[in-house]
Scaffold this motif. Sequence first.
Motif, PDB file in Angstrom:
ATOM      1  N   HIS A 120       0.797  -1.236   0.000  1.00 26.59           N
ATOM      2  CA  HIS A 120       0.000   0.000   0.000  1.00 26.59           C
ATOM      3  C   HIS A 120       0.823   1.276   0.000  1.00 26.59           C
ATOM      4  CE1 HIS A 120      -2.746   3.187   0.953  1.00 26.59           C
ATOM      5  NE2 HIS A 120      -2.186   3.363   2.133  1.00 26.59           N
ATOM      6  N   LEU A 121       1.696   1.462   0.986  1.00 27.58           N
ATOM      7  CA  LEU A 121       2.400   2.738   1.084  1.00 27.58           C
ATOM      8  C   LEU A 121       3.292   3.004  -0.122  1.00 27.58           C
ATOM      9  CD1 LEU A 121       3.392   2.802   4.868  1.00 27.58           C
ATOM     10  CD2 LEU A 121       1.602   4.146   3.733  1.00 27.58           C
ATOM     11  N   ALA A 122       3.969   1.969  -0.609  1.00 28.64           N
ATOM     12  CA  ALA A 122       4.858   2.164  -1.765  1.00 28.64           C
ATOM     13  C   ALA A 122       4.086   2.568  -3.014  1.00 28.64           C
ATOM     14  CB  ALA A 122       5.697   0.921  -2.007  1.00 28.64           C
ATOM     15  N   PRO A 123       3.021   1.839  -3.407  1.00 26.69           N
ATOM     16  CA  PRO A 123       2.253   2.302  -4.567  1.00 26.69           C
ATOM     17  C   PRO A 123       1.552   3.636  -4.333  1.00 26.69           C
ATOM     18  CG  PRO A 123       1.250   0.345  -3.592  1.00 26.69           C
ATOM     19  CD  PRO A 123       2.591   0.498  -2.965  1.00 26.69           C
ATOM     20  N   PHE A 124       1.147   3.902  -3.107  1.00 25.58           N
ATOM     21  CA  PHE A 124       0.554   5.200  -2.777  1.00 25.58           C
ATOM     22  C   PHE A 124       1.560   6.307  -3.066  1.00 25.58           C
ATOM     23  CE2 PHE A 124      -0.275   8.659   0.230  1.00 25.58           C
ATOM     24  CZ  PHE A 124      -1.644   8.839   0.149  1.00 25.58           C
TER      25      PHE A 124
END
Length: 270
Positions: free
Chosen positions: A111-115
């Motif tokens: 989640h955080l990386a693609p966000f």
Amino acid sequence: MDRTIVITGASSGVGLAAAEQLAAQGDQVVVVGRDPGRLAAAVEKVKAAGEGREPGRFQADFESLDEVRALADHLLTTYPVIDVLANNAGGIVGKYRKTKDGYEATIQGNHLAPFLLTHLLRERLSGKRVVNTASDAHSAGVPDPDRLAGDPATYRAYRTYGASKSANILFTSEAHRRWPDILSVSFHPGVVRTNFGTGRAMRLFYKYAPGLVSPEKAGALLTWLATAPADELVSGGYYVGHQVRQPRPHAADEALASRLWDASAEAVGV
């Protein structure tokens, strides 16, 4: 149509299948993967599918936000147009692990990386689209915007994976509300026969269990979402097959989506 399509997690499984299909259609595909050996092999397969056209490539491990930033810098420098960002990279971590950035590894990688990547490419994606690989596993967990570092005492691999997949759906719907100029969709690829999983038992399941979806079929769904006319798709929608489905209530909670967005933005510094 000669589109530029960035696919993360494209060195195997769903991402690789879609990359080959898109290259065969004549699109410029950028293959992003973590493992250098699998990435090199994938690039050769995509090149063959594209009748010798060299795909783009970049190696990045999403457990490092600095590597995500380096990927974004490379894409912005190299590609003046990005028609589609397919946030497909993801995994499940068997035991609790905190990244050097300070977050639980599953929620960061899924989640955080693609966000972060989507935010860094946001202006380049105006008028274009984002496709996020989610999962019906989202029913297993709810993301906690206040505890992105997780808790080793209560960690459960599948529940945490489910929470990260819920986060993908929540991000998609909130992106539709905050960025109406970008077509954002998420989808369930099915339970895909691939090298996904952690631990011998789970890897054997994803390799040999009956009734699993082939990577080619799941890749075809990603390909369709990346290339179908925009007016045939529902922005913010969660697709199961070619139909929009209502996710579990927690993954359709607009208040949770907004809180998660704000907490994620603070976490990654955007």
